[in-house]
Motif scaffolding. Structure first.
Motif, short mmCIF file in Angstrom:
data_model
loop_
_atom_site.label_atom_id
_atom_site.label_comp_id
_atom_site.label_asym_id
_atom_site.label_seq_id
_atom_site.Cartn_x
_atom_site.Cartn_y
_atom_site.Cartn_z
N HIS A 467 53.40 27.81 55.89
CA HIS A 467 54.65 27.41 55.27
C HIS A 467 54.94 28.26 54.03
O HIS A 467 54.04 28.85 53.43
N VAL A 468 56.22 28.30 53.71
CA VAL A 468 56.74 29.11 52.62
C VAL A 468 57.22 28.16 51.54
O VAL A 468 58.14 27.37 51.76
N GLN A 469 56.61 28.25 50.36
CA GLN A 469 56.88 27.31 49.28
C GLN A 469 57.94 27.89 48.35
O GLN A 469 57.75 28.94 47.74
N THR A 470 59.08 27.20 48.27
CA THR A 470 60.13 27.62 47.35
C THR A 470 60.13 26.83 46.05
O THR A 470 60.56 27.31 45.02
N ASP A 471 59.68 25.59 46.11
CA ASP A 471 59.56 24.72 44.95
C ASP A 471 58.17 24.10 45.00
O ASP A 471 57.84 23.39 45.94
N LEU A 472 57.37 24.37 43.99
CA LEU A 472 55.98 23.93 44.01
C LEU A 472 55.85 22.42 43.99
O LEU A 472 54.81 21.89 44.41
N LEU A 473 56.86 21.72 43.53
CA LEU A 473 56.77 20.27 43.39
C LEU A 473 57.59 19.53 44.43
O LEU A 473 57.81 18.32 44.32
N LYS A 474 58.05 20.25 45.47
CA LYS A 474 58.76 19.63 46.58
C LYS A 474 58.18 20.13 47.89
O LYS A 474 57.83 21.30 48.01
N LYS A 475 58.11 19.23 48.85
CA LYS A 475 57.57 19.61 50.16
C LYS A 475 58.45 20.68 50.78
O LYS A 475 59.67 20.55 50.84
N THR A 476 57.82 21.73 51.26
CA THR A 476 58.57 22.84 51.81
C THR A 476 59.22 22.47 53.14
O THR A 476 58.72 21.64 53.89
#
Length: 784
Positions: A467-476
């Protein structure tokens, strides 16, 4: 959906310097508050936080305190234990202080609470019954903020089949010093001193499987004595409960000569009598007692997880058995009873029943059954709202719990976390994931992109793919759904980070490996036009693999136990490089390949040798390419600089994205550095190994340097990148950082943030001081 392959991912990734680490001591030894197991330093650690995924792994058990509201724990099979925080509505990890030598104890087989003291917690740990190591019991008197431990005289299997059976460990509600433990292969055990010492209850059976036979058992474990039930309505009387039931798995019962599946004692365990049960040859995953003394017992044919049937639910008043529910296997169905919980008493007893091995494929499929009349009638409460099979009620419904303080609040486990309803009495209960804070997965590869990318982190993990994480504090949401069971490797084109390539295992039957790419930063994904020539072989599907992207459409792919190949056309064609093939050496091995970020024509390949026992047959090797990874030349100076032979998971390679030809290697022992594209090498000689009880001809118990990453340097640094390593510097194991090219180091984690060992590192290229790290089954954490 979390499958047992996650255990394999944990092992082969080398997380925590070996998921089976740890050494036994006497049965009464203790350690304070997860103190560092390798020399500690008095330094304030950088703050650490989890990257948000949410769930990700199997939670075999939820344990509520019977009288204190909102005191509830979730135990996982490989990723530690969590405590619920009702104020923030999050789960709090309470095992992050386990040290690097405690990786074997990061899974909890069973957990028990003291009914008379809501602060006392018992956590049994130990990953595998077949490993040759005994389990360990951690004890806390402050709800898991701090712990001591005793080493148990028997084995445990937190990640073995049947890990939701139980709870196996129970505290006598009338006399808190008395505990019983229903073990898998060693019978029933009892402690009379709050878990400090243990003795087998030989009045039931003295049979214990010989250690050398456990590995040959089906699933390499046994159901054993599966549960303990105190038949009492009182709490805190001071006199040990006299009437006790113990359930017996069919495999262990046959080996031990126990003819009944349920035994009863009326004299506090001094003697036992078999109870004639209505089913034979079944496991008893759960048995519970209602307030009126009625006992409810689930019988299921298979051991689980996701146990198949046939299955039956009975109620038992001490004399008579009454059938309440049953399922038979059909052409398309094979359901078993997993979870079981009751609330209330008499004719209005509420029963929640988890139907395991059900996958939410159609409306009305029995996921959670509810009865409000002691089992006379039933209704389905979990599929009133539509969910897809992969996102919703996945099929390991092996534990269901009715909140003791609120019977309308029901929670069930799955292979990927937890679901709850707070309006169970409604004709159409609403369900929500309740995974905030639970981060359980085995991470195999981490990668950060260059400045300008619209994402922050790339992750390839066991069981949840990539998976590609765009926001560290939200599930991608950027995941290639359905492409991978296990994500193995991932990389990005430094010239255009919108292009990402990844490799992984496409199914839970690990047969080969598969490649995909994205041209829009992970929003959509496309299969490579063809696969690596060795991709279809089973050996190639191991986690000892990597992929290096040199430019959009161009990559070098190194599967496990194979010869790397390159493509220049998004996988339409693959051509072998001149690198030699790497057959396994008893375990899998492979090349770590990485592209130079300043000059994509340069590609580097590191072969760590595969295993310590290969040191007499081979050396480690470093190769460099100047034609995009088509042909390679070996560095003659690499071994002479002190490079060692070690496993894939205990070694690492990183390039400095700010300087061409600037390469760093952690070989399990040392940190080696090259500034001329790998032709010559310097050994920094800053790390040491902890050999523990291992002789020096083997491998260190704790590697000196196992992972390395380079990221954005702070203002004023004397070197163009911050260098991070996992290893032992100045006698202290942890994550260490250098801003001067490796001349000086400081530890940036503390003893509360050890995660039972740290595997992969990836350093941020935009934010100075931010490094990402994989914990032992604890997902990904980052410094801030």
């Amino acid at each position: 959906m979390k499958k047992q392959t996650l255990a394999l991912a944990c092992v082969v990734a080398g997380i925590a310097a070996g998921c089976g680490g740890g050494s036994g001591t006497s049965a009464t030894s203790q350690s304070p508050s997860f103190a560092a197991t390798v020399g500690s330093v008095d330094v304030t650690g950088t703050r650490w936080q989890s990257v948000k995924y949410g769930g990700g792994g199997y939670v075999p058990g939820l344990i509520y305190h019977p009288t204190t509201p909102n005191v509830v724990y979730a135990r996982t099979d490989i990723g530690g234990v969590y405590r619920w925080n009702p104020t923030t509505s999050t789960w709090v990890a309470i095992t992050d202080g386990l040290g690097v030598k405690e990786g074997f104890y990061m899974g909890s087989e069973t957990l028990a609470l003291d009914p008379s003291d809501d602060k006392r917690v018992y956590m049994s740990t130990g990953l595998y019954d077949w490993s040759g190591q005994n389990g360990r019991l951690y004890i806390s008197t402050d709800r898991g903020d701090t712990w001591t431990h005793v080493d148990l005289p028997f084995r445990t299997g937190a990640n073995d089949p049947g890990r939701a059976i139980g709870e196996r460990l129970m505290v006598d509600p009338n006399k808190s010093s008395v505990l019983y433990y229903a073990t898998r292969t060693s019978g029933l055990w009892k402690s009379e001193d709050y878990g400090q010492t243990w003795n087998q209850v030989t009045s039931l059976t003295s049979f214990q499987y010989p250690g050398d036979q456990i590995g040959s058992l089906p699933g390499r474990t046994s159901g054993g004595i599966e549960g303990v039930l105190f038949d009492t309505s009182t709490t805190g009387s001071g006199t040990a409960t006299q009437t006790i039931y113990a359930s017996v798995g069919p495999d262990y019962g046959a080996a031990a000569g126990l003819s009944a599946s349920l035994y009863k004692s009326t004299d506090g365990g001094a003697t036992w009598t078999g109870v004639t049960a209505p089913e034979t040859g079944f496991h008893i995953p759960h048995m519970v007692r209602a307030k009126d003394g009625m006992i409810y017992v689930a019988f299921t044919k298979d051991i689980g997880p996701g146990a198949g049937g046939p299955c039956r639910l009975y109620k038992f008043d001490g004399t008579t058995w009454t059938l309440l529910k049953s399922y038979e296997p059909g052409q398309w169905t094979n359901w078993g009873i997993g979870g079981l919980s009751v609330s209330g008493s008499g004719p209005t007893t509420r029963i929640a029943l988890g139907i395991s091995n059900t996958w939410g494929n159609w409306q009305g499929l029995p996921i959670v059954q509810l009865s409000d009349d002691a089992g006379k009638t039933w209704r389905e409460i979990a599929t009133q709202m539509p969910h897809s099979p992969d996102v919703g009620f996945s099929g390991w419904i092996d534990d269901v719990e009715i909140d003791p303080s609120n019977p309308d609040h029901i929670t069930h486990v799955t292979g990927g976390g937890l679901w709850e309803t707070k309006n169970a009495s409604s004709p159409t209960p609403s369900w929500n994931e309740v995974n905030n804070g639970i981060e359980e997965n085995a991470t195999l590869t981490l990668m950060t992109p260059p400045k300008g990318a619209n994402y922050t982190l790339l992750n390839a993990s066991g069981d949840i793919g990539v998976h590609v994480q765009t926001d560290l504090l939200k599930k991608t949401t950027r995941e290639p759904q359905g492409k991978f069971a296990n994500g193995v490797g991932i990389d990005t084109a430094w010239s255009n980070p919108a292009y990402i390539a990844a490799i992984g295992v496409p199914g839970y039957v690990q047969n080969g490996v598969h490649g995909i790419y994205s041209t829009d930063s992970g929003v959509t994904w496309t299969n490579f036009a063809s696969e690596h020539p060795d991709a279809a072989t089973g050996a190639a599907g191991g986690a000892e693999a990597s992929i290096a992207v040199t430019a959009p459409g161009k990559a070098v792919w190194a599967p496990s136990n194979s010869r790397p190949a390159y493509t220049t056309d998004n996988g339409a064609t693959w051509t072998y490089t001149n690198l030699p093939g790497l057959p396994g050496v008893g375990i899998n091995r492979g090349y770590r390949v990485v592209a130079d970020r300043k000059n994509p024509n340069k590609v580097y390949a590191f072969n760590s040798g595969g295993a310590w026992w290969n040191q007499w047959a081979d050396t480690s090797h470093f190769w460099y390419s100047t034609d995009g990874g088509h042909t390679f030349t070996e560095s003659a100076a690499f071994v002479g600089a002190g490079a060692h032979v070690t496993s894939f998971g205990s070694s690492s390679i990183a390039v400095n994205p700010n300087a061409e030809g600037d390469i760093w290697v952690a070989d399990g022992y040392n940190v080696l550095h090259s500034t001329d594209s790998g032709v010559t090498w310097t050994n920094l000689n800053v790390t040491t190994q902890d050999w523990g009880n291992n002789p020096t001809w083997m491998t260190p118990e704790v590697p000196g340097a196992s992972s390395i990453a380079l990221g954005k340097a702070p203002f004023g640094a004397t070197y163009s990148a911050s260098v991070y390593i996992v290893g032992i510097v100045n006698g202290a194991w942890g994550v260490h950082r250098s801003d001067d090219g490796g001349k000086t180091w400081r530890r940036i984690n503390d003893d509360k943030h050890q995660y039972a060992g740290i595997g992969n590192l990836a350093a941020d290229q935009v934010v100075p001081g931010r490094v990402f790290a994989s914990g032992n089954g604890r997902g990904v954490v980052f410094s801030y």
